[in-house]
Design a protein around this motif. Structure first.
Motif, mmCIF file in Angstrom:
data_model
loop_
_atom_site.group_PDB
_atom_site.id
_atom_site.type_symbol
_atom_site.label_atom_id
_atom_site.label_comp_id
_atom_site.label_asym_id
_atom_site.label_seq_id
_atom_site.Cartn_x
_atom_site.Cartn_y
_atom_site.Cartn_z
ATOM 1 N N ALA A 1 13.879 29.485 -18.840
ATOM 2 C CA ALA A 1 14.993 30.194 -19.471
ATOM 3 C C ALA A 1 15.760 29.236 -20.376
ATOM 4 N N ASP B 1 11.389 37.839 -16.317
ATOM 5 C CA ASP B 1 12.768 37.369 -16.214
ATOM 6 C C ASP B 1 12.741 35.871 -15.938
ATOM 7 N N ASP B 2 12.982 35.072 -16.974
ATOM 8 C CA ASP B 2 12.851 33.627 -16.845
ATOM 9 C C ASP B 2 13.846 33.039 -15.847
ATOM 10 N N ASN B 3 15.039 33.610 -15.750
ATOM 11 C CA ASN B 3 16.018 33.097 -14.800
ATOM 12 C C ASN B 3 15.590 33.353 -13.361
ATOM 13 N N ASP C 1 14.537 36.858 -22.699
ATOM 14 C CA ASP C 1 15.812 36.305 -23.137
ATOM 15 C C ASP C 1 15.656 35.371 -24.331
#
Length: 573
Positions: free
Chosen positions: A314, A294-296, A426
């Motif tokens: 992200a 999860d880049d965020n 994403d």
């Protein structure tokens, strides 16, 4: 390309008898070794290392009921370095891995004969302190250091022989066994089950002298030996614990760090290896690799000071990241592409595959979707010194429509809905949505997007269980061959099952040629067949590496075209 195609046909006529139907070479016995003055020796104190990716065996890491909490700031007397490492690794066993997250773990826990310079990413001495090369360039003799495994057991040349044969053994089913099979005499035959291990051109001369015989001069071989498919692993530990040898309680390695903790889907902790031959130059006490795609989330952890090196950014945070002084961007020897299942209708028609390619505006993709400075590309090989490549990216929706009509689907009528597979991320999702729209708008065809977690995605892509699948390739060494050899018939990474006999011959023939323009022309001819003739894959762009790390705080981290940053070399300023 007419000149290149002429070369291709000539090479085919000369070489056809040298290659089996699977693209594997029938290899002659290596020539007698005549040692030249070509010798490479390690620096007096430190050999900088970097190595590829690693995976976990069938007896996976201990089950974790709840993720471990984020580690608090380290105590002042302990230097801890924390990395966002992407997805949970497949394994920590070098014979069972194939990804970038695994690569970072591999270079911390293991060391092959050759490692990578952190500034240039060139191959330099690792476990081998020096080597000599025969006059024909086909026999290398390595002198090993007096080094030990982390449990104190001496490392010998027999460990190298065991490790490489284990990688190649058919029963190991290593996803990367094809890689050393492209180098070592007899390795392809052994890996295919056509001969026993005795045909492989490797041997221990004595405890600290190892010899390998190649299929050809292979000018890029030293750069390739840092790859994890050439790892050296502990025979005594593997024989004792089987697949469970990579669990923390059993682990033995020879890298700058040893395994301390493995909490699945959360983190892997490694600590300094006191038995490592160059331990005095290892300045980090612990390295924590966080498992998160999860880049965020990772970006927020970085901003909060919970991560020291952010390995991916992200898409919706990129603009703000680019304004920071700790944003690190550099050209990277890697390509983002889609692979196509060439044996499955309607994708078994090259006109269909070409239509899909010409219908996508790559420049808009990099300008408006990825927005990180990526370079729109047409070929699989990024720009390299001396290699001209296939030229600029092309976008021609009218030609794409014509090709699709010629294939029997005018204006997309009758074309079946198909799936586009990508691993959960994403950025990959945004790219897939853009390509999906391009195909609908320019060809009037529909595809459904399918995302899978990393290990499942890799398994399905390797097995060919897809219509079209997202892929990315980071060069394993600095030569065009690293992008081209994976598409020969039957290669382990050739999930699209592409097969072209002329292409196979060209790639195999290039392996027998010395460095120079003639060799590059043969490789360029092969790439022209792969892309312009057969459109086996759809390259989109050439990467830039995007990282965040405060280099005013952390030393030993350098931008380079391979995006290799071995933690052995990182230190707190």
């Amino acid at each position: 390309m007419k000149k290149f195609m002429t070369i291709a046909l000539c090479v085919l006529l000369v070489s056809l008898t040298l290659v089996s139907c699977g693209g594997k070479k029938e290899e002659a016995k290596p020539a007698a070794t005549t040692t030249t003055t070509t010798t490479t020796t390690a620096p007096a104190t430190t050999a900088k290392a970097e190595a590829p990716k690693a995976e976990a065996p069938k007896a996976e890491a201990p089950k974790a009921e709840t993720p471990a909490p984020v580690e608090a700031a380290p105590a002042e007397d302990k230097v801890v370095f924390r990395i966002s490492n992407g997805a949970e690794p497949e394994s920590l066993d070098p014979a069972k891995i194939q990804g970038v997250p695994e690569h970072r773990l591999y270079e911390a826990l293991f060391e092959g004969l050759v490692i990578y310079d952190p500034k240039t990413a060139d191959g330099i001495p690792g476990l081998a302190e020096s080597w000599t090369v025969s006059e024909d360039g086909m026999t290398y003799t390595f002198k090993l250091r007096k080094a030990n495994w982390s449990d104190g057991t001496p490392i010998t040349a027999n460990d190298v022989v065991y490790s490489w044969l284990r990688e190649l053994a058919p029963e190991t089913a290593s996803p990367y066994a094809w890689f050393p099979a492209m180098f070592l005499a007899g390795a392809a035959e052994y890996n295919a089950g056509e001969a026993d291990a005795s045909v492989v051109g490797i041997k221990a001369i004595d405890d600290y002298t190892f010899e390998m015989n190649l299929i050809g001069p292979l000018p890029y071989v030293i750069g390739a030996l840092g790859h994890y498919s050439f790892a050296v692993v502990p025979q005594h530990t593997i024989e004792k614990y089987g697949d469970a040898w990579v669990l923390p309680e059993n682990f033995v390695g020879n890298g700058p760090y040893v395994l301390k903790e493995w909490t699945p889907q959360s983190r892997i902790v490694v600590e300094k290896n006191e038995a490592y031959w160059d331990k005095d130059n290892v300045k980090l006490d612990e390295v924590i690799f966080y498992a998160s795609d999860d880049d965020n989330t990772n970006y927020n952890m970085y901003l909060a000071g919970e991560i020291d090196w952010l390995t991916g950014i992200a898409q919706d945070r990129l603009e703000s990241a680019q304004m920071r002084t700790d944003y690190q961007v550099a050209p990277q020897l890697s390509t983002y592409y889609y692979t196509i299942q060439t044996t499955r209708a309607p994708f078994d028609d090259p006109r269909v595959r070409k239509a899909l390619s010409y219908a996508v505006d790559r420049q808009t993709l990099v300008d408006q979707v990825t927005k990180g400075g990526q370079l729109a590309g047409w070929g699989i090989v990024p720009e390299m010194a001396g290699y001209e490549g296939l030229g600029e990216a092309q976008f021609d929706p009218e030609y794409a429509q014509q090709l699709l009509a010629e294939a029997g689907y005018p204006n997309g009528v009758g074309f079946p809905t198909f799936s586009l597979l990508y691993n959960t991320n994403d950025a990959h999702k945004q790219i897939a949505e853009y390509v999906q729209r391009q195909w609908l708008e320019n060809l009037n065809i529909n595809c459904e997007l399918e995302n899978q977690e990393w290990a499942t995605y890799l398994a399905n892509r390797n097995a060919g269980n897809f219509d079209v699948a997202r892929a990315g390739w980071v060069g394993d060494y600095q030569d065009p061959n690293t992008f081209l050899d994976m598409f020969i018939t039957g290669a382990g990474m050739n999930g699209g099952k592409y097969s072209n006999e002329t292409y196979d011959v060209l790639i195999n023939e290039a392996a027998r040629m010395e460095a120079g323009p003639d060799r590059f022309e043969v490789l360029l001819t092969a790439e022209d067949i792969l892309i312009n003739e057969d459109q086996a894959i759809i390259p989109f762009y050439y990467y830039v590496s995007q990282n965040m790390i405060d280099t005013n705080k952390w030393g030993g981290w350098y931008p380079n075209t391979m995006d290799y940053h071995p933690t052995k070399d990182i230190y707190l300023k």
